[in-house]
Design a protein around this motif. Structure first.
Motif, mmCIF file in Angstrom:
data_model
loop_
_atom_site.group_PDB
_atom_site.id
_atom_site.type_symbol
_atom_site.label_atom_id
_atom_site.label_comp_id
_atom_site.label_asym_id
_atom_site.label_seq_id
_atom_site.Cartn_x
_atom_site.Cartn_y
_atom_site.Cartn_z
ATOM 1 N N MET A 1 29.822 28.329 -29.997
ATOM 2 C CA MET A 1 30.118 27.267 -28.621
ATOM 3 C C MET A 1 29.013 26.319 -28.298
ATOM 4 N N ASN A 2 28.877 25.304 -27.464
ATOM 5 C CA ASN A 2 28.138 24.999 -26.914
ATOM 6 C C ASN A 2 28.428 25.723 -25.370
ATOM 7 N N ARG A 3 28.149 26.002 -24.464
ATOM 8 C CA ARG A 3 27.903 26.301 -22.977
ATOM 9 C C ARG A 3 26.989 25.608 -21.858
ATOM 10 N N ILE A 4 27.901 24.405 -21.222
ATOM 11 C CA ILE A 4 27.470 24.006 -20.085
ATOM 12 C C ILE A 4 27.752 24.462 -18.618
ATOM 13 N N VAL A 5 26.940 24.867 -17.909
ATOM 14 C CA VAL A 5 26.873 25.252 -16.753
ATOM 15 C C VAL A 5 26.278 24.050 -15.975
ATOM 16 N N ILE A 6 27.063 23.555 -14.908
ATOM 17 C CA ILE A 6 27.867 22.350 -13.873
ATOM 18 C C ILE A 6 27.205 22.933 -12.649
ATOM 19 N N CYS A 7 26.101 22.445 -12.146
ATOM 20 C CA CYS A 7 26.162 22.728 -10.333
ATOM 21 C C CYS A 7 25.620 21.921 -9.761
ATOM 22 N N ALA A 8 27.018 22.329 -8.976
ATOM 23 C CA ALA A 8 26.500 21.065 -7.747
ATOM 24 C C ALA A 8 26.646 22.101 -6.069
ATOM 25 N N ALA A 9 25.831 20.994 -5.418
ATOM 26 C CA ALA A 9 26.285 21.566 -3.739
ATOM 27 C C ALA A 9 26.766 22.524 -3.434
ATOM 28 N N LEU A 10 28.316 21.064 -2.638
ATOM 29 C CA LEU A 10 29.344 20.924 -2.193
ATOM 30 C C LEU A 10 30.611 21.204 -3.371
ATOM 31 N N PRO A 11 31.482 22.425 -2.952
ATOM 32 C CA PRO A 11 33.092 22.149 -3.528
ATOM 33 C C PRO A 11 33.467 20.209 -3.846
ATOM 34 N N ASP A 12 33.182 19.847 -2.703
ATOM 35 C CA ASP A 12 34.617 18.937 -2.442
ATOM 36 C C ASP A 12 33.450 17.826 -3.895
ATOM 37 N N GLU A 13 32.352 18.322 -4.011
ATOM 38 C CA GLU A 13 31.894 17.458 -5.076
ATOM 39 C C GLU A 13 32.465 17.520 -6.310
ATOM 40 N N VAL A 14 32.857 18.703 -6.982
ATOM 41 C CA VAL A 14 33.342 18.832 -8.810
ATOM 42 C C VAL A 14 35.024 19.326 -8.024
ATOM 43 N N ARG A 15 36.066 18.813 -6.750
ATOM 44 C CA ARG A 15 36.914 19.352 -6.551
ATOM 45 C C ARG A 15 37.479 18.575 -7.518
ATOM 46 N N PHE A 16 37.777 17.488 -7.807
ATOM 47 C CA PHE A 16 38.598 16.587 -9.618
ATOM 48 C C PHE A 16 38.194 16.699 -10.338
ATOM 49 N N LEU A 17 37.192 17.370 -10.560
ATOM 50 C CA LEU A 17 36.258 18.300 -11.991
ATOM 51 C C LEU A 17 37.230 19.125 -12.473
ATOM 52 N N ARG A 18 37.465 20.200 -11.287
ATOM 53 C CA ARG A 18 38.043 21.363 -11.627
ATOM 54 C C ARG A 18 39.433 21.357 -11.826
ATOM 55 N N ARG A 19 39.784 20.408 -10.828
ATOM 56 C CA ARG A 19 41.510 20.240 -10.949
ATOM 57 C C ARG A 19 41.704 19.536 -12.069
ATOM 58 N N TRP A 20 41.111 18.432 -12.655
ATOM 59 C CA TRP A 20 41.207 18.057 -13.747
ATOM 60 C C TRP A 20 41.243 18.831 -14.810
ATOM 61 N N LEU A 21 39.914 19.657 -14.698
ATOM 62 C CA LEU A 21 39.798 20.766 -16.367
ATOM 63 C C LEU A 21 41.416 21.834 -16.103
ATOM 64 N N ARG A 22 41.160 21.822 -14.941
ATOM 65 C CA ARG A 22 42.697 22.915 -14.588
ATOM 66 C C ARG A 22 43.932 22.712 -15.473
ATOM 67 N N ASP A 23 44.222 21.475 -14.734
ATOM 68 C CA ASP A 23 45.608 21.251 -14.728
ATOM 69 C C ASP A 23 46.316 20.379 -16.850
ATOM 70 N N GLY A 24 44.627 19.746 -16.745
ATOM 71 C CA GLY A 24 44.926 19.384 -17.999
ATOM 72 C C GLY A 24 44.669 18.085 -17.850
ATOM 73 N N ILE A 25 44.686 17.189 -17.242
ATOM 74 C CA ILE A 25 44.571 16.059 -17.147
ATOM 75 C C ILE A 25 43.551 15.554 -17.924
ATOM 76 N N ARG A 26 42.380 16.129 -17.759
ATOM 77 C CA ARG A 26 41.426 14.905 -18.646
ATOM 78 C C ARG A 26 40.999 16.345 -19.524
ATOM 79 N N SER A 27 41.211 16.357 -20.704
ATOM 80 C CA SER A 27 40.739 17.333 -21.904
ATOM 81 C C SER A 27 39.264 17.184 -22.410
ATOM 82 N N ILE A 28 38.102 18.512 -22.801
ATOM 83 C CA ILE A 28 37.306 18.154 -23.783
ATOM 84 C C ILE A 28 37.007 18.924 -24.689
ATOM 85 N N ASP A 29 36.075 18.198 -25.507
ATOM 86 C CA ASP A 29 35.980 19.236 -27.053
ATOM 87 C C ASP A 29 36.176 20.602 -27.074
#
Length: 229
Positions: A1-29
C-alpha cells in the motif's frame, strides 16, 4: 500500500479534504493510505511537527495549502502544483518527484519564505530575486524532510491573494503562540483595528471556496499516483 502524508499549516486548508474522506463523499484508491498533518504557520513549526511524527516508510510527502501569487497572471482560485522549492537565500530544494505526469511536467516553482509577503512591492521583489511563481511559509520543511529520507515530495497550492493585493499585517495577530487561528486573538485584533472586519469576512468566505477547490485538486491528483520506481 502507498502511504501519502499530506502536510498543511492550517486546519482550514484541509477541512474539506478531511470531511470528504471521512464521510465518503469522495473516495480514493484503496491502495492509497492518506494521512494528514497540520503544523501551524511557519517553517519551524512544520519541521517540529514532522520530526515528532515518526513514519516507517512514506511513498510521497505532499505539501498543500493557500499561497500568495508572485506573478501578475495568477488570480485567486488558480491551483498550481510542482516539486521545486526555492528559498529566499537562493537555495533550491529538489527531492525525488512522484510518478504523476502533472508534477513531472510542471515548471512552476514555490518560494518558501520566512516572512509574510504582505505588499505588492515585496511580492514583485521576491519574484525578481527567485523567479518563483507563488509563496508559502512551510513547504521547504516538508521538502527537506523528504529529501533526508530519500522519499518523494510534491506540492499543491491554491492562490489566495494576487500579486497586487495588500495583506494587512494586523491579520498576523489573529493566530496564537502555536501558529493556529484564535477567535480570541481575532477579537482583540478587531478591537484595535475595526476597519479589518470587512477584510476578515471577505477572507473567511474566500477561504471556504478555496478549501473546496483545493480538496478537489488534491483528490484528482492522487487518482494518478504511482510510487516511484
Amino acid at each position: 500500500m502507498n502511504r501519502i502524508v499530506i502536510c498543511a499549516a492550517l486546519p482550514d486548508e484541509v477541512r474539506f479534504l478531511r470531511r470528504w474522506l471521512r464521510d465518503g463523499i469522495r473516495s480514493i484508491d484503496k491502495k492509497l493510505s492518506i494521512e494528514i498533518l497540520v503544523s501551524g504557520v511557519g517553517r519551524e513549526r512544520m519541521k517540529r511537527t514532522l520530526d515528532s511524527t515518526p513514519y516507517d516508510s512514506v511513498s510521497c510527502w505532499l505539501s498543500v495549502g493557500y499561497s500568495g501569487a508572485l506573478i501578475p497572471d495568477l488570480k485567486v482560485g488558480d491551483c498550481l502544483q510542482g516539486s521545486t522549492i526555492l528559498t529566499a537565500n537562493g537555495a533550491r530544494i529538489q527531492p525525488e518527484c512522484p510518478a504523476i505526469h502533472s508534477f513531472q511536467e510542471s515548471r512552476r516553482a514555490l518560494l518558501c519564505s520566512d516572512i509574510i509577503l504582505s505588499t505588492p512591492t515585496q511580492k514583485h521583489q521576491y519574484h525578481e530575486k527567485t523567479s518563483a511563481d507563488v509563496v508559502d511559509m512551510e513547504s521547504a520543511a516538508v521538502a527537506e524532510h523528504a529529501l533526508a529520507r530519500g522519499e518523494a515530495f510534491a506540492w499543491i497550492r491554491i492562490v489566495s491573494d494576487t500579486v497586487e493585493e495588500l495583506l494587512p499585517l494586523e491579520l498576523t495577530h489573529c493566530v496564537n503562540q502555536d501558529g493556529f487561528p484564535s477567535p480570541l486573538a481575532g477579537i482583540r485584533t478587531l478591537l484595535g483595528a475595526p476597519r479589518l472586519l470587512p477584510v476578515m469576512l471577505r477572507m473567511a468566505a474566500r477561504n471556504t471556496r478555496l478549501g473546496k477547490s483545493l480538496a478537489r485538486a488534491i483528490l484528482e491528483t492522487l487518482e494518478g499516483f504511482e510510487a516511484p520506481k
